[in-house]
Scaffold this active site. Structure first.
Site, PDB file in Angstrom:
ATOM      1  N   GLY A  56      -6.389  -3.210   7.570  1.00 26.50           N
ATOM      2  CA  GLY A  56      -7.317  -2.098   7.437  1.00 26.50           C
ATOM      3  C   GLY A  56      -8.459  -2.112   8.429  1.00 26.50           C
ATOM      4  O   GLY A  56      -8.861  -1.059   8.939  1.00 26.50           O
TER       5      GLY A  56
ATOM      6  N   THR B 226       0.870  -1.194   0.000  1.00 28.59           N
ATOM      7  CA  THR B 226       0.000   0.000   0.000  1.00 28.59           C
ATOM      8  C   THR B 226       0.896   1.229   0.000  1.00 28.59           C
ATOM      9  O   THR B 226       1.985   1.205   0.570  1.00 28.59           O
ATOM     10  CB  THR B 226      -0.877  -0.021   1.273  1.00 28.59           C
ATOM     11  OG1 THR B 226      -1.848  -1.049   1.114  1.00 28.59           O
ATOM     12  CG2 THR B 226      -1.581   1.311   1.518  1.00 28.59           C
TER      13      THR B 226
ATOM     14  N   THR C 256      -0.763   2.128   6.801  1.00 27.20           N
ATOM     15  CA  THR C 256      -0.737   0.868   6.070  1.00 27.20           C
ATOM     16  C   THR C 256      -0.767  -0.274   7.071  1.00 27.20           C
ATOM     17  O   THR C 256      -0.183  -0.169   8.147  1.00 27.20           O
ATOM     18  CB  THR C 256       0.510   0.750   5.169  1.00 27.20           C
ATOM     19  OG1 THR C 256       0.591  -0.593   4.667  1.00 27.20           O
ATOM     20  CG2 THR C 256       1.802   1.078   5.905  1.00 27.20           C
ATOM     21  N   GLY C 257      -1.476  -1.327   6.734  1.00 26.59           N
ATOM     22  CA  GLY C 257      -1.572  -2.452   7.657  1.00 26.59           C
ATOM     23  C   GLY C 257      -2.957  -3.072   7.580  1.00 26.59           C
ATOM     24  O   GLY C 257      -3.667  -2.889   6.586  1.00 26.59           O
TER      25      GLY C 257
ATOM     26  N   ARG D 194     -15.133  -5.592  -0.405  1.00 30.57           N
ATOM     27  CA  ARG D 194     -14.511  -5.183   0.859  1.00 30.57           C
ATOM     28  C   ARG D 194     -13.800  -3.833   0.678  1.00 30.57           C
ATOM     29  O   ARG D 194     -13.097  -3.604  -0.287  1.00 30.57           O
ATOM     30  CB  ARG D 194     -13.508  -6.246   1.296  1.00 30.57           C
ATOM     31  CG  ARG D 194     -12.732  -5.914   2.591  1.00 30.57           C
ATOM     32  CD  ARG D 194     -11.382  -5.311   2.298  1.00 30.57           C
ATOM     33  NE  ARG D 194     -10.553  -5.193   3.503  1.00 30.57           N
ATOM     34  CZ  ARG D 194      -9.391  -4.567   3.541  1.00 30.57           C
ATOM     35  NH1 ARG D 194      -8.908  -3.988   2.451  1.00 30.57           N
ATOM     36  NH2 ARG D 194      -8.686  -4.500   4.652  1.00 30.57           N
ATOM     37  N   VAL D 195     -13.991  -2.954   1.631  1.00 27.02           N
ATOM     38  CA  VAL D 195     -13.297  -1.670   1.621  1.00 27.02           C
ATOM     39  C   VAL D 195     -12.438  -1.589   2.876  1.00 27.02           C
ATOM     40  O   VAL D 195     -12.925  -1.861   3.978  1.00 27.02           O
ATOM     41  CB  VAL D 195     -14.306  -0.499   1.582  1.00 27.02           C
ATOM     42  CG1 VAL D 195     -13.577   0.833   1.686  1.00 27.02           C
ATOM     43  CG2 VAL D 195     -15.130  -0.552   0.300  1.00 27.02           C
ATOM     44  N   GLY D 196     -11.190  -1.230   2.696  1.00 24.16           N
ATOM     45  CA  GLY D 196     -10.269  -1.144   3.834  1.00 24.16           C
ATOM     46  C   GLY D 196     -10.214   0.254   4.417  1.00 24.16           C
ATOM     47  O   GLY D 196     -11.123   1.074   4.227  1.00 24.16           O
ATOM     48  N   ASP D 197      -9.136   0.529   5.119  1.00 23.52           N
ATOM     49  CA  ASP D 197      -8.991   1.827   5.790  1.00 23.52           C
ATOM     50  C   ASP D 197      -8.485   2.932   4.871  1.00 23.52           C
ATOM     51  O   ASP D 197      -8.689   4.116   5.162  1.00 23.52           O
ATOM     52  CB  ASP D 197      -8.024   1.693   6.970  1.00 23.52           C
ATOM     53  CG  ASP D 197      -6.625   1.268   6.516  1.00 23.52           C
ATOM     54  OD1 ASP D 197      -6.531   0.378   5.642  1.00 23.52           O
ATOM     55  OD2 ASP D 197      -5.640   1.825   7.018  1.00 23.52           O
TER      56      ASP D 197
END
Ligand code: ASP
Length: 371
Positions: free
Chosen positions: A285, A231, A282-283, A259-262
């Protein structure tokens, strides 16, 4: 003689039991609910609670995960990472030298990383469980808290530019899916077909995720570094001391479709507020969303009187691992102090100082704090 029941003992016992149950939360750091919700992990000597650099005007990251190791990293791979980060910093440097603002600088830097297939953003993005690509990005302006984001886009070449368009040309903060793809195309951003994002490396990672036991030959070649998830993000401060941050990603390998991350979530993956911090994460989410990671860093600075390095460290190392996830952030304050704490073993990042110097950091032993 009849013994009278000693009813007073019931409330007394209840209180004693409650006190005994609460004791561990006070006596053992890290074990109680109160602690999980917010206390700080013990400091290590000479540690990440201090800035990693000062007089920084722009910083970028290329993901967190298992550390790249000096001993096992192919020199060509090392060079590719360093060049990739440096190219992004140079693009941002051009913008700032030409009088551009911090928003333009982070956009320019992230675009370069999106175009580089080494990173999990734009070209080189990871695959969903259905072998597709869905990309997330966001950008935020610290001067007025304006923000824009896109989630789950499938045909935008540079999602960060779509995020900026959402910020500047709509009355909304986030557009998702087809609507976001259409909006970007209507506004003249280059579009691509899904195969544009395809890389062998990410394909092998998907196969490995689906069949953990069977590791194809090609995958083995990438094992030394595949856990650096790739990322990307950027943070900047310009000559007006305005802060900006941006983040872009393909998400996590084998994620559910939809799916939506952070990364596109303001306050989780990205945050910028003048006078506090510009931060890109990053990581894992889900944990960064639940922990409101980057907004909490800003709040610790604004309401808790903390400096950028201790605030970022507290969130990333002190709090998020207790929610079950690891990762890192780059966090820059308006005076140019840069923090880069990570709870994952490694994080790749780089920065540009006021006098034009570019520094890249890949290996854990390069991350010594600045004086
Ligand atoms: N935070 C990203 C996500 O959850 C992934 C990453 O940073 O590696 O989508």
């Amino acid at each position: 003689m009849r013994v009278r029941p000693r009813l007073w003992i019931v409330p007394v016992l209840t209180v004693l039991v409650a006190v005994a149950a609460a004791l561990p939360a006070f006596s053992r750091p890290g074990s109680g609910a109160a602690d999980r919700a917010g206390a700080v992990a013990p400091a290590k000597a000479g540690d990440a609670r201090r800035p990693v650099a000062r007089d920084v005007v722009l910083a970028v990251h290329g993901g967190a995960g298992t550390a790249l190791r000096r001993e096992t990293t192919d020199p060509r791979k090392e060079k590719a990472y360093r060049d990739g980060l440096a190219d992004a910093l140079k693009a941002g440097r051009r913008v700032l030298r030409d009088g551009g603002d911090s928003v333009a600088a982070v956009e320019a830097a992230v675009r370069v990383l999106e175009d580089n297939e080494l990173f999990n953003a734009g070209r080189g993005a990871v695959f969903t469980e259905d072998a597709g690509h869905e990309l997330d990005a966001s950008i935020m302006r610290g001067a007025d808290l304006a923000a824009g984001a896109v989630a789950g886009v499938r045909s935008v070449r540079n999602p960060v530019s779509a995020a900026r368009l959402v910020m500047e040309k709509t009355r909304h903060v986030m557009l998702a899916g087809e609507g976001a793809d259409d909006f970007a195309a209507r506004n003249g951003l280059p579009t691509v077909t899904q195969d544009y994002y395809w890389t062998q490396r990410r394909w092998d990672e998907l196969v490995k995720a689906k069949h953990p036991g069977k590791t194809p030959q090609a995958t083995k070649r990438h094992q030394a570094d595949e856990e650096i998830t790739g990322t990307v993000g950027a943070v900047a401060v310009d000559r007006d001391r305005d802060l900006a941050a941006a983040t872009s990603t393909g998400g996590m390998t084998n994620k559910m479709t939809g799916r939506v991350g952070d990364s596109p979530v303001v306050g989780a993956g990205t945050y910028a507020k003048n006078g506090t911090v510009a931060a890109s994460a990053t990581g894992h989410g889900e944990v960064f969303i639940r922990g409101a990671a980057t907004a909490t860093i800003a709040h610790l600075i604004e309401f808790g009187g903390r400096d950028v390095a201790s605030a970022a460290y507290e969130v990333v190392v002190g709090r998020l691992p207790r929610l079950g996830g690891t990762g890192g952030v780059i966090a820059l304050d308006h005076e140019g102090a840069l923090a880069a704490p990570h709870s994952s073993e490694g994080m790749v990042y780089g920065y540009l100082t006021e006098d034009g110097e570019i520094v890249t950091r890949l290996f854990p032993d390069e991350s010594s704090p600045a004086g």
